[in-house]
Write an enzyme that holds these catalytic residues in place. Structure first.
Site, short mmCIF file in Angstrom:
data_model
loop_
_atom_site.label_atom_id
_atom_site.label_comp_id
_atom_site.label_asym_id
_atom_site.label_seq_id
_atom_site.Cartn_x
_atom_site.Cartn_y
_atom_site.Cartn_z
N ASN A 105 1.01 -1.17 0.08
CA ASN A 105 -0.05 0.09 -0.03
C ASN A 105 0.74 1.16 0.09
O ASN A 105 1.45 1.32 0.82
CB ASN A 105 -0.92 0.10 1.24
CG ASN A 105 -1.71 1.16 1.43
OD1 ASN A 105 -1.75 2.06 0.50
ND2 ASN A 105 -2.30 1.31 2.50
N TRP A 106 0.93 1.88 -1.02
CA TRP A 106 1.76 2.88 -1.24
C TRP A 106 1.61 4.36 -0.53
O TRP A 106 1.94 5.40 -0.49
CB TRP A 106 2.34 3.49 -2.73
CG TRP A 106 2.85 2.13 -3.41
CD1 TRP A 106 3.22 1.09 -3.05
CD2 TRP A 106 3.17 2.35 -4.74
NE1 TRP A 106 4.07 0.31 -3.88
CE2 TRP A 106 4.08 1.15 -5.15
CE3 TRP A 106 2.99 3.20 -6.02
CZ2 TRP A 106 4.36 0.79 -6.45
CZ3 TRP A 106 3.40 2.63 -7.03
CH2 TRP A 106 3.95 1.52 -7.32
N LYS A 107 0.05 4.38 -0.04
CA LYS A 107 -0.62 5.21 0.52
C LYS A 107 -0.57 6.84 -0.53
O LYS A 107 -0.25 6.52 -1.84
CB LYS A 107 -0.02 5.68 2.05
CG LYS A 107 -0.40 4.42 2.69
CD LYS A 107 0.06 4.38 4.11
CE LYS A 107 -0.28 3.00 4.94
NZ LYS A 107 0.02 3.25 6.42
N HIS A 159 -9.28 1.49 5.45
CA HIS A 159 -8.26 1.36 6.04
C HIS A 159 -8.36 2.36 7.42
O HIS A 159 -9.30 3.29 7.20
CB HIS A 159 -7.16 1.92 4.99
CG HIS A 159 -5.70 1.71 5.46
ND1 HIS A 159 -5.18 2.80 6.57
CD2 HIS A 159 -4.81 0.81 5.38
CE1 HIS A 159 -3.78 2.44 6.83
NE2 HIS A 159 -3.58 1.44 5.83
N GLU A 167 -5.09 -5.19 10.97
CA GLU A 167 -4.03 -4.01 10.97
C GLU A 167 -4.32 -3.81 12.47
O GLU A 167 -5.23 -2.46 12.41
CB GLU A 167 -4.13 -3.19 9.92
CG GLU A 167 -3.98 -3.61 8.41
CD GLU A 167 -3.42 -2.76 7.74
OE1 GLU A 167 -2.29 -2.82 7.21
OE2 GLU A 167 -4.18 -1.56 7.41
N GLY A 198 5.03 1.16 4.84
CA GLY A 198 6.28 1.84 4.69
C GLY A 198 7.18 0.82 3.94
O GLY A 198 7.97 1.39 2.84
#
Ligand code: PGA
Length: 246
Positions: A8-10, A90, A162, A230
């Site tokens: 997940n590159w956000k 999320h 998460e 990250g």
């Protein structure tokens, strides 16, 4: 079933960097035992998809309606050409966009009804955990998040556990041990079974997964995959995590 690792590159990377990262990964992925997925910002979905031959694509969010007067939103029907997975609920969206379980349930339904795979993210924060409310929080997020889908839809749903307290960007974060993660997965299985009976929903782990700790989560029978934040922004680190699937 193959394990799946989603990066997940956000809200990171510019266009050039996004293409460079996916191309680099795509050239180096040889392990056919694992499905690798990246979730770039919406605006790079098309470019990233074009560069990805061995990698699947996820969107980071969606709206629940198919089309209409919803300025700034993107629908699952529009996303369908670019991705196969969609992250829903999320913790950062629950926090900054104040997404509710009801909205999240609409999104899960909308995503599965166009044949995409929703990745419903659930997890407790430290205060909830310390006050003994983990099970209650997970129960609410899962039961409400899945309240609009059928048993059949559930076959293609992923629940990502998460724990907010272990996400790499959480202030004063703590490590979630494999044992903690496994206990949560057992709770999650129980919650889903109570609501839907026997089912094939998959559970993934996310929360500071990195090359040093990935093996424990990925080799656990409780987890069918991982959601990496990250560490997925760096090709070397992400590839090291992928190798840990074994
Ligand atoms: P992290 O992010 O791997 O940087 O902790 C996980 C996530 O928020 O999906």
């Amino acid at each position: 079933m193959k394990k799946v690792i989603i990066g997940n590159w956000k809200m990171n990377k510019n266009r050039e960097e996004a293409i460079a990262l996916v191309s680099d990964l795509d050239n180096k992925i040889s392990d056919k035992n694992v499905e690798v997925v990246v979730a770039p910002p919406f605006i790079y979905l098309e470019a990233v998809k074009r560069a990805a031959k061995n990698i699947s694509i996820a969107a980071q969010d969606t709206f629940w309606e198919e089309s209409g007067a919803y300025t700034g939103e993107v629908s699952p029907v529009q996303l369908k050409d670019y991705c196969s997975y969609v992250l829903v609920g999320h913790s950062e969206r629950r926090k900054y966009q104040k997404e509710t379980n009801e909205e999240i349930a609409n999104k899960v339904k909308a995503v599965s009804s166009v044949g995409l795979i929703p990745v419903l993210c659930v997890g407790e924060d430290l205060e909830q955990r310390n006050s003994g409310n983990t099970e209650q929080v997970l129960k609410e997020k899962i039961e409400e998040g899945l309240s609009k889908i059928t048993n059949q839809d559930l076959e293609n749903v992923i629940i990502a556990y998460e724990p907010i307290w272990s996400i790499s960007t959480t202030e004063n974060r703590k490590d979630c041990t494999v044992q903690d993660a496994e206990s949560a997965a057992v709770l999650i299985d129980k919650i889903i079974k109570t609501k839907f009976g026997e089912n094939n929903a998959r559970v993934f782990f996310g929360g500071n997964v990195n090359p040093e700790n990935a093996e424990g989560y990925l080799q656990s029978n409780e987890y069918a995959g991982a959601l990496v934040g990250g560490a997925s922004l760096n090709a070397k680190k992400f590839l090291e995590i992928i190798e840990k699937v074994g």
